[in-house]
Structures are given as structure tokens and as C-alpha cells.
Design a protein around this motif. Sequence first.
Motif, PDB file in Angstrom:
ATOM      1  N   VAL A 118      34.077  54.189  28.116  1.00  0.00           N
ATOM      2  CA  VAL A 118      33.117  53.625  29.065  1.00  0.00           C
ATOM      3  C   VAL A 118      33.877  52.858  30.137  1.00  0.00           C
ATOM      4  O   VAL A 118      34.794  52.094  29.825  1.00  0.00           O
ATOM      5  N   ALA A 119      33.473  53.050  31.400  1.00  0.00           N
ATOM      6  CA  ALA A 119      34.037  52.282  32.511  1.00  0.00           C
ATOM      7  C   ALA A 119      32.988  51.302  33.014  1.00  0.00           C
ATOM      8  O   ALA A 119      31.849  51.685  33.288  1.00  0.00           O
ATOM      9  N   PHE A 120      33.375  50.035  33.103  1.00  0.00           N
ATOM     10  CA  PHE A 120      32.498  48.970  33.599  1.00  0.00           C
ATOM     11  C   PHE A 120      32.993  48.457  34.944  1.00  0.00           C
ATOM     12  O   PHE A 120      34.200  48.277  35.130  1.00  0.00           O
ATOM     13  N   PRO A 121      32.057  48.085  35.823  1.00  0.00           N
ATOM     14  CA  PRO A 121      32.433  47.274  36.981  1.00  0.00           C
ATOM     15  C   PRO A 121      32.397  45.807  36.561  1.00  0.00           C
ATOM     16  O   PRO A 121      32.038  45.489  35.421  1.00  0.00           O
ATOM     17  N   ALA A 122      32.721  44.920  37.476  1.00  0.00           N
ATOM     18  CA  ALA A 122      32.597  43.478  37.225  1.00  0.00           C
ATOM     19  C   ALA A 122      31.156  43.087  37.548  1.00  0.00           C
ATOM     20  O   ALA A 122      30.832  42.708  38.670  1.00  0.00           O
ATOM     21  N   ILE A 123      30.281  43.216  36.562  1.00  0.00           N
ATOM     22  CA  ILE A 123      28.836  43.037  36.740  1.00  0.00           C
ATOM     23  C   ILE A 123      28.509  41.640  37.283  1.00  0.00           C
ATOM     24  O   ILE A 123      29.051  40.641  36.805  1.00  0.00           O
ATOM     25  N   SER A 124      27.644  41.611  38.260  1.00  0.00           N
ATOM     26  CA  SER A 124      27.092  40.398  38.889  1.00  0.00           C
ATOM     27  C   SER A 124      28.069  39.634  39.779  1.00  0.00           C
ATOM     28  O   SER A 124      27.702  38.604  40.338  1.00  0.00           O
ATOM     29  N   THR A 125      29.306  40.107  39.933  1.00  0.00           N
ATOM     30  CA  THR A 125      30.285  39.331  40.700  1.00  0.00           C
ATOM     31  C   THR A 125      30.310  39.688  42.189  1.00  0.00           C
ATOM     32  O   THR A 125      31.078  39.096  42.937  1.00  0.00           O
ATOM     33  N   GLY A 126      29.478  40.627  42.595  1.00  0.00           N
ATOM     34  CA  GLY A 126      29.407  40.995  44.010  1.00  0.00           C
ATOM     35  C   GLY A 126      28.287  40.233  44.696  1.00  0.00           C
ATOM     36  O   GLY A 126      28.314  38.997  44.762  1.00  0.00           O
ATOM     37  N   ILE A 127      27.254  40.966  45.120  1.00  0.00           N
ATOM     38  CA  ILE A 127      26.161  40.328  45.850  1.00  0.00           C
ATOM     39  C   ILE A 127      25.359  39.345  44.994  1.00  0.00           C
ATOM     40  O   ILE A 127      24.627  38.522  45.529  1.00  0.00           O
ATOM     41  N   TYR A 128      25.521  39.425  43.660  1.00  0.00           N
ATOM     42  CA  TYR A 128      24.826  38.464  42.785  1.00  0.00           C
ATOM     43  C   TYR A 128      25.636  37.176  42.604  1.00  0.00           C
ATOM     44  O   TYR A 128      25.241  36.292  41.868  1.00  0.00           O
ATOM     45  N   ARG A 129      26.794  37.097  43.253  1.00  0.00           N
ATOM     46  CA  ARG A 129      27.584  35.865  43.447  1.00  0.00           C
ATOM     47  C   ARG A 129      28.133  35.186  42.186  1.00  0.00           C
ATOM     48  O   ARG A 129      28.445  34.000  42.216  1.00  0.00           O
ATOM     49  N   TRP A 130      28.223  35.898  41.070  1.00  0.00           N
ATOM     50  CA  TRP A 130      28.806  35.269  39.871  1.00  0.00           C
ATOM     51  C   TRP A 130      30.285  35.015  40.150  1.00  0.00           C
ATOM     52  O   TRP A 130      30.986  35.916  40.595  1.00  0.00           O
ATOM     53  N   PRO A 131      30.794  33.815  39.885  1.00  0.00           N
ATOM     54  CA  PRO A 131      32.223  33.550  40.132  1.00  0.00           C
ATOM     55  C   PRO A 131      33.099  34.515  39.324  1.00  0.00           C
ATOM     56  O   PRO A 131      32.904  34.679  38.119  1.00  0.00           O
ATOM     57  N   ILE A 132      34.052  35.148  40.001  1.00  0.00           N
ATOM     58  CA  ILE A 132      34.817  36.236  39.389  1.00  0.00           C
ATOM     59  C   ILE A 132      35.588  35.802  38.145  1.00  0.00           C
ATOM     60  O   ILE A 132      35.629  36.538  37.167  1.00  0.00           O
ATOM     61  N   ASP A 133      36.190  34.618  38.135  1.00  0.00           N
ATOM     62  CA  ASP A 133      36.948  34.192  36.952  1.00  0.00           C
ATOM     63  C   ASP A 133      36.042  34.046  35.738  1.00  0.00           C
ATOM     64  O   ASP A 133      36.386  34.474  34.635  1.00  0.00           O
ATOM     65  N   PHE A 155      37.783  48.468  32.576  1.00  0.00           N
ATOM     66  CA  PHE A 155      37.190  47.668  33.643  1.00  0.00           C
ATOM     67  C   PHE A 155      37.766  48.183  34.954  1.00  0.00           C
ATOM     68  O   PHE A 155      38.986  48.143  35.152  1.00  0.00           O
ATOM     69  N   VAL A 156      36.902  48.691  35.815  1.00  0.00           N
ATOM     70  CA  VAL A 156      37.333  49.249  37.086  1.00  0.00           C
ATOM     71  C   VAL A 156      36.994  48.230  38.168  1.00  0.00           C
ATOM     72  O   VAL A 156      35.827  47.920  38.405  1.00  0.00           O
ATOM     73  N   LEU A 157      38.027  47.710  38.788  1.00  0.00           N
ATOM     74  CA  LEU A 157      37.899  46.556  39.672  1.00  0.00           C
ATOM     75  C   LEU A 157      38.226  46.949  41.099  1.00  0.00           C
ATOM     76  O   LEU A 157      39.233  47.611  41.372  1.00  0.00           O
ATOM     77  N   PHE A 158      37.369  46.524  41.989  1.00  0.00           N
ATOM     78  CA  PHE A 158      37.385  46.987  43.374  1.00  0.00           C
ATOM     79  C   PHE A 158      38.529  46.398  44.194  1.00  0.00           C
ATOM     80  O   PHE A 158      39.043  47.042  45.089  1.00  0.00           O
ATOM     81  N   ASP A 159      38.940  45.174  43.897  1.00  0.00           N
ATOM     82  CA  ASP A 159      39.984  44.559  44.717  1.00  0.00           C
ATOM     83  C   ASP A 159      40.978  43.781  43.847  1.00  0.00           C
ATOM     84  O   ASP A 159      40.788  43.615  42.641  1.00  0.00           O
ATOM     85  N   GLU A 160      42.032  43.322  44.480  1.00  0.00           N
ATOM     86  CA  GLU A 160      43.123  42.633  43.770  1.00  0.00           C
ATOM     87  C   GLU A 160      42.648  41.322  43.139  1.00  0.00           C
ATOM     88  O   GLU A 160      43.080  40.963  42.045  1.00  0.00           O
ATOM     89  N   ARG A 161      41.739  40.621  43.808  1.00  0.00           N
ATOM     90  CA  ARG A 161      41.222  39.355  43.286  1.00  0.00           C
ATOM     91  C   ARG A 161      40.511  39.568  41.945  1.00  0.00           C
ATOM     92  O   ARG A 161      40.735  38.838  40.980  1.00  0.00           O
ATOM     93  N   ALA A 162      39.667  40.594  41.885  1.00  0.00           N
ATOM     94  CA  ALA A 162      38.956  40.898  40.645  1.00  0.00           C
ATOM     95  C   ALA A 162      39.937  41.376  39.562  1.00  0.00           C
ATOM     96  O   ALA A 162      39.846  40.964  38.403  1.00  0.00           O
ATOM     97  N   TYR A 163      40.889  42.211  39.959  1.00  0.00           N
ATOM     98  CA  TYR A 163      41.889  42.702  39.001  1.00  0.00           C
ATOM     99  C   TYR A 163      42.645  41.537  38.379  1.00  0.00           C
ATOM    100  O   TYR A 163      42.838  41.478  37.163  1.00  0.00           O
ATOM    101  N   THR A 164      43.074  40.604  39.208  1.00  0.00           N
ATOM    102  CA  THR A 164      43.815  39.435  38.730  1.00  0.00           C
ATOM    103  C   THR A 164      42.977  38.581  37.794  1.00  0.00           C
ATOM    104  O   THR A 164      43.456  38.135  36.745  1.00  0.00           O
ATOM    105  N   ALA A 165      41.697  38.391  38.129  1.00  0.00           N
ATOM    106  CA  ALA A 165      40.814  37.601  37.269  1.00  0.00           C
ATOM    107  C   ALA A 165      40.655  38.253  35.904  1.00  0.00           C
ATOM    108  O   ALA A 165      40.717  37.573  34.866  1.00  0.00           O
ATOM    109  N   PHE A 166      40.501  39.565  35.862  1.00  0.00           N
ATOM    110  CA  PHE A 166      40.359  40.267  34.586  1.00  0.00           C
ATOM    111  C   PHE A 166      41.676  40.280  33.821  1.00  0.00           C
ATOM    112  O   PHE A 166      41.688  40.147  32.593  1.00  0.00           O
ATOM    113  N   ALA A 167      42.790  40.435  34.516  1.00  0.00           N
ATOM    114  CA  ALA A 167      44.103  40.377  33.842  1.00  0.00           C
ATOM    115  C   ALA A 167      44.304  39.027  33.194  1.00  0.00           C
ATOM    116  O   ALA A 167      44.795  38.934  32.060  1.00  0.00           O
TER     117      ALA A 167
END
Length: 170
Positions: A118-133, A155-167
Motif C-alpha cells: 500500500v502507498a500512502f500520501p501524507a494525509i491531511s498535511t496539504g490543504i487540510y493544514r496538519w503540521p507535517i512533523d 509513504f510517497v511524499l511530494f517534496d523534500e520537507r515532507a520526506y525529511t519529516a517522515f524520515a
Amino acid sequence: MTGIVITLVRGDITEQSVDAIVNAANSSLLGGGGVDGAIHRAGGPAILDACRALRASHYGKGLPTGKAVATTGGELSARWVIHTVGPVWSATEDRTELLASCYRESLRVADELGVGSVAFPAISTGIYRWPIDDGARIAVETVRNAKTAVAEVRFVLFDERAYTAFANAL
């Protein structure tokens, strides 16, 4: 603790070769912006047709926040799309359990479908404004503690900021 292998990828969720991708949907299930719009565009009309059928049957008022439901993957390489509705972040109300529920419910649906990856995005962290960390921490903890037969969560992450937070959360 399960034997789930968790991987991180920076990229486009619609291009992932997995059994199912998770759509950060809105409650209407009828498409939208961000991940939702990208999945509907890449997957073609079969996904929207399946979502309309869900709205006409079990989800006349829309899919509730924190719940999940599956449709065909249409033209995607993934056979299934699991739609889940994330909560809008609030500074005054703790909605952590609703966000965690999105991941748990998506894995429950994946188990019902018998999928292995299963591949997930970072749910709610875009337009729903959940803080990425915080969103990354909740996602990783919930998946790590889930009782599921899914072997791989990506976890499929759109940008470096999200990737770093998940790492960091891993």
C-alpha cells in the motif's frame, strides 16, 4: 508489532507500482485538488464512476472523516484506490485520533482486499493544514502499531520537507 516494511519515496503517488494507493479524498468522493485530483486524473473515469456508485448506495452523505473505502484503480498501475477522508487540522481541538483512524481504516480495507503493498500520501498535511512533523509522527506510529497482513507500506511524499519529516519520524 507487525512485520510491515515501511519505505519512503519522494515522488508521485499515482506512479507507484503497489497493490493499492491511498487517496486523501474529500468526503464527497467526487474528486478535488491535490492528491485527490491527481489520482482521479491519472486513474481515469472508472474511479469517478465507482465513487459515484458509492455515493448512490452506502455513502449518500459522503464518506465520514477517518473512514476508508476502496474502488478500482482504473488506469493506474495499482489495482485499487483506498479513499480516506483526513481531518482538517485545528489549533483548538485535538483531532489526532481521526488522523490515526485514516491509516488504520485504510489498512483494514487493504486487508479485506487481500493486498500486500500500500502507498500512502501524507494525509491531511496539504490543504487540510496538519503540521507535517506531527502528521508524519502519527502516520508512522499508527502504521507501525497496526494489526495488518499488509507486508509493505510506502509513504510517497511530494517534496523534500515532507520526506525529511517522515524520515525523522521513522
